[in-house]
Every structure is written in structure tokens, then in C-alpha cells.
Design an enzyme around this catalytic site. Structure first.
Site, mmCIF file in Angstrom:
data_model
loop_
_atom_site.group_PDB
_atom_site.id
_atom_site.type_symbol
_atom_site.label_atom_id
_atom_site.label_comp_id
_atom_site.label_asym_id
_atom_site.label_seq_id
_atom_site.Cartn_x
_atom_site.Cartn_y
_atom_site.Cartn_z
ATOM 1 N N ARG A 87 0.494 -1.188 0.242
ATOM 2 C CA ARG A 87 -0.446 0.132 0.192
ATOM 3 C C ARG A 87 1.102 1.327 -0.070
ATOM 4 N NH1 ARG A 87 -1.574 0.954 4.167
ATOM 5 N NH2 ARG A 87 -1.279 -0.470 6.055
ATOM 6 N N TYR A 235 -1.518 -4.470 -6.974
ATOM 7 C CA TYR A 235 -0.309 -4.654 -5.539
ATOM 8 C C TYR A 235 -2.151 -4.956 -4.510
ATOM 9 C CZ TYR A 235 0.083 -5.533 -0.425
ATOM 10 O OH TYR A 235 0.018 -5.443 1.071
ATOM 11 N N GLY A 236 -2.214 -6.099 -3.918
ATOM 12 C CA GLY A 236 -4.343 -6.447 -3.251
ATOM 13 C C GLY A 236 -4.185 -4.514 -2.964
ATOM 14 N N GLY A 237 -3.494 -4.640 -2.050
ATOM 15 C CA GLY A 237 -4.549 -3.912 -0.977
ATOM 16 C C GLY A 237 -4.232 -2.361 -1.688
ATOM 17 N N LYS A 244 -9.463 -2.972 1.951
ATOM 18 C CA LYS A 244 -8.688 -2.074 3.114
ATOM 19 C C LYS A 244 -9.812 -0.549 2.348
ATOM 20 C CE LYS A 244 -5.859 -3.667 5.490
ATOM 21 N NZ LYS A 244 -6.176 -4.743 6.838
ATOM 22 N N HIS A 264 -10.238 -2.251 12.307
ATOM 23 C CA HIS A 264 -9.229 -2.957 11.706
ATOM 24 C C HIS A 264 -9.276 -3.974 12.943
ATOM 25 C CE1 HIS A 264 -4.806 -3.036 10.431
ATOM 26 N NE2 HIS A 264 -5.149 -3.825 9.630
ATOM 27 N N SER A 286 -0.539 -3.220 11.962
ATOM 28 C CA SER A 286 0.450 -4.121 11.020
ATOM 29 C C SER A 286 1.690 -5.648 11.921
ATOM 30 C CB SER A 286 0.652 -3.533 9.760
ATOM 31 O OG SER A 286 -0.597 -3.216 8.851
ATOM 32 N N ALA A 287 1.379 -6.208 11.529
ATOM 33 C CA ALA A 287 3.473 -7.066 12.653
ATOM 34 C C ALA A 287 3.085 -7.586 13.900
ATOM 35 C CB ALA A 287 4.117 -6.288 11.351
ATOM 36 N N CYS A 288 1.809 -6.878 14.855
ATOM 37 C CA CYS A 288 1.536 -7.458 15.607
ATOM 38 C C CYS A 288 0.887 -8.708 15.929
ATOM 39 C CB CYS A 288 0.925 -6.028 17.011
ATOM 40 S SG CYS A 288 1.628 -4.894 16.955
ATOM 41 N N LYS A 290 -1.870 -10.373 14.162
ATOM 42 C CA LYS A 290 -3.426 -10.172 14.479
ATOM 43 C C LYS A 290 -4.172 -11.974 14.036
ATOM 44 C CE LYS A 290 -5.652 -7.565 11.965
ATOM 45 N NZ LYS A 290 -4.449 -6.590 11.421
ATOM 46 N N ASN A 292 -2.071 -14.331 14.057
ATOM 47 C CA ASN A 292 -1.570 -15.389 14.584
ATOM 48 C C ASN A 292 -2.769 -16.091 16.244
ATOM 49 O OD1 ASN A 292 0.086 -15.747 13.034
ATOM 50 N ND2 ASN A 292 2.071 -15.330 14.670
ATOM 51 N N ASP A 311 -9.033 -9.814 10.736
ATOM 52 C CA ASP A 311 -8.338 -8.562 9.740
ATOM 53 C C ASP A 311 -9.425 -7.150 9.898
ATOM 54 O OD1 ASP A 311 -6.134 -6.880 8.747
ATOM 55 O OD2 ASP A 311 -7.373 -6.985 6.696
ATOM 56 N N SER A 404 5.444 -10.087 1.304
ATOM 57 C CA SER A 404 5.050 -10.773 0.936
ATOM 58 C C SER A 404 3.648 -11.509 1.233
ATOM 59 C CB SER A 404 5.720 -11.538 0.383
ATOM 60 O OG SER A 404 6.147 -12.447 1.601
ATOM 61 N N ARG A 405 2.295 -12.139 0.361
ATOM 62 C CA ARG A 405 1.502 -12.439 1.045
ATOM 63 C C ARG A 405 1.078 -13.581 0.498
ATOM 64 N NH1 ARG A 405 -0.744 -8.462 4.711
ATOM 65 N NH2 ARG A 405 0.016 -6.518 4.295
ATOM 66 N N ARG A 436 2.956 -2.977 19.565
ATOM 67 C CA ARG A 436 4.463 -4.076 20.028
ATOM 68 C C ARG A 436 5.201 -2.928 20.508
ATOM 69 N NH1 ARG A 436 7.751 -7.870 16.764
ATOM 70 N NH2 ARG A 436 6.245 -8.574 16.297
#
Length: 622
Positions: A87, A235-237, A244, A264, A286-288, A290, A292, A311, A404-405, A436
């Protein structure tokens, strides 16, 4: 603005699938106006069938857009142009008459809570990009539903795109095809227009057979017209406009007007050993973790977690006062690096079939690979990186792009919740905020009230790696984990959240804050995380039932010494994990106050100002 052309156009484009006559009138007008403008050679009205999907995947394989991953069943790999991998906040705008409808006017400098574009500037940008942009290509018409088709909480969109990658991905991420067209009728829908911005014949050769136009990329939202317009990125987003763009930016604005919430957030169901079940929603940047948490295997015996979504949550109070939530998506668009059998076994099981991978590495035996996958390679197997080059661990750069996704159907998740497609949604009893935070913030605390909880969401901060390597790690503000996704003025968003307390008969969920990432002086994590996080969820579960014991602190309620079940864990330094330092929190509240006063300025609700003052006072008395 997109031109409002007359009906009954003489379209030069040939309809290769579907029929214009079968379309609802408003859909047909939307299609014809934009086909006249973008000038595609062909029009393909998507039906969402297996047969159509197979044809499109085969066509993309022939064109070199996708590679078949022979190790798995119906899995594919796309490698993008390295300039089109994420994004792009600087090129993502919201177009309204007044700037203040989109963002609060900050005291100084630029708003960090969204980007506004004037209607005049947008019109110029639109007219410089879209005329003729689909020449030589096929315009695909994607009818899609965000949320289960027919649910009172769902919304319909129509996306026009010249990218078959978008069609195949939207088929995974949304409910897509003929049933949606039948459901539109004369009803409303969000109009989505997307082009990769590469008319044929090409002016420049493609990189990785991936069409995009990075110089002219623009992702625009026109909430007053219910339109999303995206140019130049595949790209996806930026291109899967249901994600989103619709599910958060457009939907948060609709939610404000209609009295609900678009957030979100993951949604999970948790069941205790006695068989009682509760649903929780959680917002992390992001990267915290979710995904998992949403797919966790609890380490506590007898406890079970099931996934409704990883998400996005759309939530609305029902007549009985329960906050009901649906996952508006139909798939997971997850970050691949770091996903492994250890960190997320359920995600690994989900992505074994019918999955599109983007910018991961490929193994010579037709598998996928990325940093943190934690799987040994068979002897003689080599790796090709996301840059399409032979790769070895000595190269000094990652084999997979950090963003990467995998794009994979939610129905394949082994712990998908039985009610994940329930039209009325699931009842949310707890809301979790988190980030984080290596220092200062305890493992878990509970807000003192709804108003205090809204402040906790507004005050969310998380460690991010600065773009400039030498800067190291910085703590970023990310209110409600929505900073890149607000569809309207954040001050008004806070007022909207606060107004939920006025809802007649509202059974307000408890609000919690978690931090799995606190470190000791040696830089080691104090808490093991992953499946052990079920111990924190157990405490929340019991708090909602009014059972677990707490200790009041200046920042909220924390578990009493013996209230967290630590059975079977090695030594955990609970003192350090839950310590609340006066010095740290004086600085924290100062930073939060400065951020909110600077950024939200005149639009900051007085209830939030009161919460800041009250927190300051409680800290001063420590």
C-alpha cells in the site's frame, strides 16, 4: 469526476462473457460509462464459477503473470514489479468538498491521520489517467458482496478492472459472481474502478510480466458518491478494492452515517473447558500478530479458539443491545514471512490449496519459501527469490519480500468458527487493543469504563522499523490500528465511538489492552506469546463473567498476582511484566496528549481531554 455519460452508448468493446441486458440498470450505466472512457477491447462479466476461475488462472499462467506451484493443489505464485509491492499511503487519498470532513486540521504541519484531495485536483488527476487506459485489454466486471450475501450487515460493490489477478484474488477475498448481481436489483452498490494503467501496445517493457504504472499510481475514495477509484497499482491493498478501500475507508464513513462500526479487527470465538463460549474483537497494527491470535492453538488444556476473521470487523448493536460482528471478507490476505508451523499452524494448513502467493520465494520442487518458515529444505532443492533470481542465505537480503502475501479461502481454515458466515453476526463481549511495546506497557490491563477504553484505543502506539535503517526502531502512533484507514475525520470517529454508550439497551463490551512484546534489560521477551496468550484470554473471559480478581492501577485494572493461570509455564518475571513506572507513564501520557492535541486539534472530543487529565492526575499520585 468520472463523466456521467448518456445511456445506450455504442460501445466498441466486445462482450465476451455475460450479457449487458441481464445487468441491473444502474450497474449497466456504471459499466457503459467507464467502458466508453477506458476503451477496453473486451468486456467480461464475471460469474464467479470454478470454470471461469480455472480459465483465468490458465490464461495468467500462459501470459507469465502466474506460476503454478506443483507441490500443492491449485496454488499459484505471482511476482510483481519491485516498484509495486505494498500500500502507498502518500498516494491514497479521500476526496471531499471540505478538508475537515476527511481529516482534522492539525495545529502545525501535515495531518498523519489521512490524506485529503480537493474535488478539483481529483478531477484533473482522473482525466490525466483514465481515458483510454484499458486499450487492448479486457474490462472485467466483478460483482461482490462484503459479508455473507443477504446479511443485514453486508454491502455490495461492483469493481471494474483490467487485471485478471484482481479477479482471481477477489474471488477468494469476497463473495463474488452471479448471485451478487441477482441480489443488487435496484439496490445501492459501491462503485469501484481499477486499472493497472498500462494500455496496449506497451510503451515500456513489463518487469516480471506485471503491469503497473508507479509514476501515476493513485488510490482515491469519494465517500459522498460511494466511489473508489484506483490507478497504476496491481498490488492487493491498492487493487482488491473490497479490502481496505471499501471494508475500512468507505465502510467507516457509511458506519458513521448508519450507526455502526467498521474496524481493523480480528474476530475470534473462545470456549472454556465447561463449553461456554464468548466472542472477542481485537485491533493491532500490522505485524503485531492479528492473524496469529485469530488462529491460535491455545496451550491451556480444554480451551478452544475459533476464527471468525483475521483483519476486519463490521459491528452493530442489535435490538437486544448486543454488539453483533461479521467478518466482511471471504478469505485471508496474510503476510507470509514469519508464518510457520510453530507461529501459526492453522494458517499453514489453510494455505495448502487454492491459494495465490505474491512475492514469496519459490523452491525448485514447486513449493514456497520465506523468512521464518522454519522448514528444512530437501537436499538438492534450491530457492528462487521474489526478485526471480537464484538465492542463498549468504546473499544478505531476504528471499521473500517482507510484505509478501498469501491470499487464501477462509473456509479452508481448520478452526474456522461455525458461525463465521452467520448473517446476524456474532455477539462481541470484549474488545482488545494492543501494540508492540518493548518497554513500559504491561502484558494486559482492562479499561476503567467505555470512555476510558475509547481513549486507550486513541492512544495506541506500536514499534515500527523506520524506513531509514540507521534510525533503528521508533514508536509510532496508530490509533485503533486505523491510522492508514480512517474514512473521515478522526475526531468525529472518536465522537462516534463515544456515542455508542448512548445506544439504548447497549451491553457495552469490556475493553482491554495487551502487549505481548515487552522485553527485559537483555532485550529478551518477558512473555512467550503465541499459544500461551490463551492465558490472557482466559483472564479476560473470566473478567467478562465478573469472576477474575484484579488490582486497580493508574492505567486500568491488571490481574492480581495469582489471577493469571501460569501452570506449566517456566519462570515468568511477573513483577517486570506488570510493572508500571511513574517516569515511563508521565512521558507516555505527555506524548499521547501532544499527538492528540496537535493532530486532532479542535476536533478532539472533550471526553477524551477529560480522560487525558484524569490519567495525568492518577499518575501524579503514584
Amino acid at each position: 469526476m468520472p463523466p456521467q455519460l448518456q445511456n445506450g452508448l455504442n460501445l466498441s468493446a466486445k462482450v465476451v462473457q455475460g450479457s449487458l441486458d441481464s445487468l441491473p440498470q444502474a450497474v449497466r450505466e456504471f459499466l457503459e460509462n467507464n467502458a466508453e472512457l477506458c476503451q477496453p477491447d473486451h468486456i467480461h462479466i464475471c460469474d464467479g464459477s470454478e470454470e471461469e476461475n480455472g480459465r483465468l488462472l490458465g490464461q495468467m499462467e500462459e501470459e507469465g503473470i502466474l506460476r503454478r506451484l506443483k507441490k500443492y493443489d491449485n496454488c499459484w505464485l505471482a511476482l510483481t514489479d519491485p516498484r509495486d509491492v505494498a500500500r502507498i499511503e502518500s498516494k491514497t487519498v479521500i476526496v471531499t468538498q471540505e478538508q475537515r470532513d476527511t481529516v482534522p486540521i492539525p495545529k502545525t504541519g501535515l495531518s498523519q491521520l489521512g490524506r485529503w484531495m480537493s474535488e478539483e485536483d481529483f478531477e484533473k488527476a482522473f482525466n490525466a489517467r483514465f481515458p483510454g487506459c484499458m486499450k487492448g485489454r479486457t474490462m472485467y466486471v466483478i460483482p461482490f458482496s462484503m459479508g455473507p450475501l443477504g446479511s443485514p450487515l453486508s454491502k455490495i460493490g461492483i469493481e471494474l478492472t483490467d487485471s485478471p489477478y484482481v479477479v482471481a484474488s477477489m474471488r477468494i477475498m469476497t463473495r463474488m459472481g452471479t448471485p451478487v448481481l441477482e441480489a443488487v436489483g435496484d439496490g445501492e452498490f459501491v462503485k469501484c474502478l481499477h486499472s493497472v494503467g498500462c494500455p496496449l501496445p506497451l510503451q515500456k517493457p513489463l518487469v516480471n510480466n506485471w503491469p503497473c504504472n508507479p509514476e501515476l499510481t493513485l488510490i482515491a475514495h469519494l465517500p459522498d458518491r460511494r466511489e473508489i477509484i484506483s490507478f497504476g497499482s496491481g498490488y492487493g491493498g491498492n487493487s482488491l478494492l473490497g479490502k481496505k478501500c471499501f471494508a475500512l475507508r468507505m465502510a467507516s464513513r457509511l458506519a458513521k452515517e448508519e450507526g455502526w462500526l467498521a474496524e481493523h479487527m480480528l474476530i475470534l470465538g473462545i470456549t472454556n473447558p465447561e463449553g461456554e463460549k464468548k466472542y472477542l474483537a481485537a485491533a493491532f497494527p500490522s505485524a503485531c500478530g492479528k492473524t496469529n491470535l485469530a488462529m491460535m492453538n491455545p496451550s491451556l488444556p480444554g480451551w478452544k479458539v475459533e476464527c471468525v476473521g483475521d483483519d476486519i470487523a463490521w459491528m452493530k448493536f442489535d435490538a437486544q443491545g448486543h454488539l453483533r460482528a461479521i467478518n466482511p471478507e471471504n478469505g485471508f490476505f496474510g503476510v507470509a514471512p514469519g508464518t510457520s508451523v510453530k507461529t501459526n499452524p492453522n494458517a499453514i494448513k489453510t494455505i495448502q490449496k487454492n491459494t495465490i502467493f505474491t512475492n514469496v520465494a519459490e523452491t525448485s520442487d514447486g513449493g514456497v519459501y520465506w523468512e521464518g518458515i522454519d522448514e528444512p529444505l530437501a537436499s538438492g532443492v534450491t530457492i528462487t527469490s521474489w526478485k526471480n533470481k537464484e538465492w542463498s542465505s549468504e546473499d544478505g537480503e531476504p528471499c521473500a519480500h517482507p510484505n509478501s502475501r498469501f491470499c487464501t479461502p477462509a473456509s479452508q481454515c481448520p478452526i474456522i468458527d461455525a458461525a463465521w458466515e452467520s448473517p446476524e453476526g456474532v455477539p462481541i463481549e470484549g474488545i482488545i487493543f494492543g501494540g508492540r511495546r518493548p518497554a513500559g506497557v504491561p502484558l494486559v490491563y482492562e479499561a476503567l469504563s467505555w470512555q476510558h477504553g475509547v481513549f486507550v484505543g486513541a492512544a495506541m502506539r506500536s514499534e515500527a522499523t523506520a524506513a531509514a535503517e540507521h534510525k533503528g526502531k521508533i514508536i509510532m502512533h496508530d490509533p485503533f490500528a486505523m491510522r492508514p484507514f480512517f474514512g473521515y475525520n478522526f475526531g468525529k470517529y472518536l465522537a462516534h465511538w463515544l456515542s455508542m454508550a448512548q445506544h439504548p439497551a447497549a451491553k457495552l463490551p469490556k475493553i482491554f489492552h495487551v502487549n505481548w512484546f515487552r522485553k527485559d534489560k537483555e532485550g529478551k521477551f518477558l512473555w512467550p506469546g503465541f499459544g500461551e496468550n490463551s492465558r490472557v484470554l482466559e483472564w479476560m473471559f473470566n473478567r467478562i463473567d465478573g469472576k477474575a480478581s484484579t488490582k486497580l492501577t493508574p492505567i486500568g485494572y491488571i490481574p492480581k498476582e495469582d489471577a493469571l493461570n501460569l501452570k506449566g509455564l517456566g519462570h515468568i518475571n511477573m513483577m517486570e511484566l506488570f510493572s508500571i513506572s511513574k517516569e515511563f507513564w508521565e512521558k507516555e501520557v505527555e506524548d499521547i496528549e501532544k499527538y492528540l492535541e496537535d493532530q486532532v486539534n479542535a476536533d478532539l472530543p472533550c471526553e477524551i481531554e477529560r480522560e487525558i487529565l484524569a490519567l495525568k492526575q492518577r499518575i501524579s499520585q503514584m
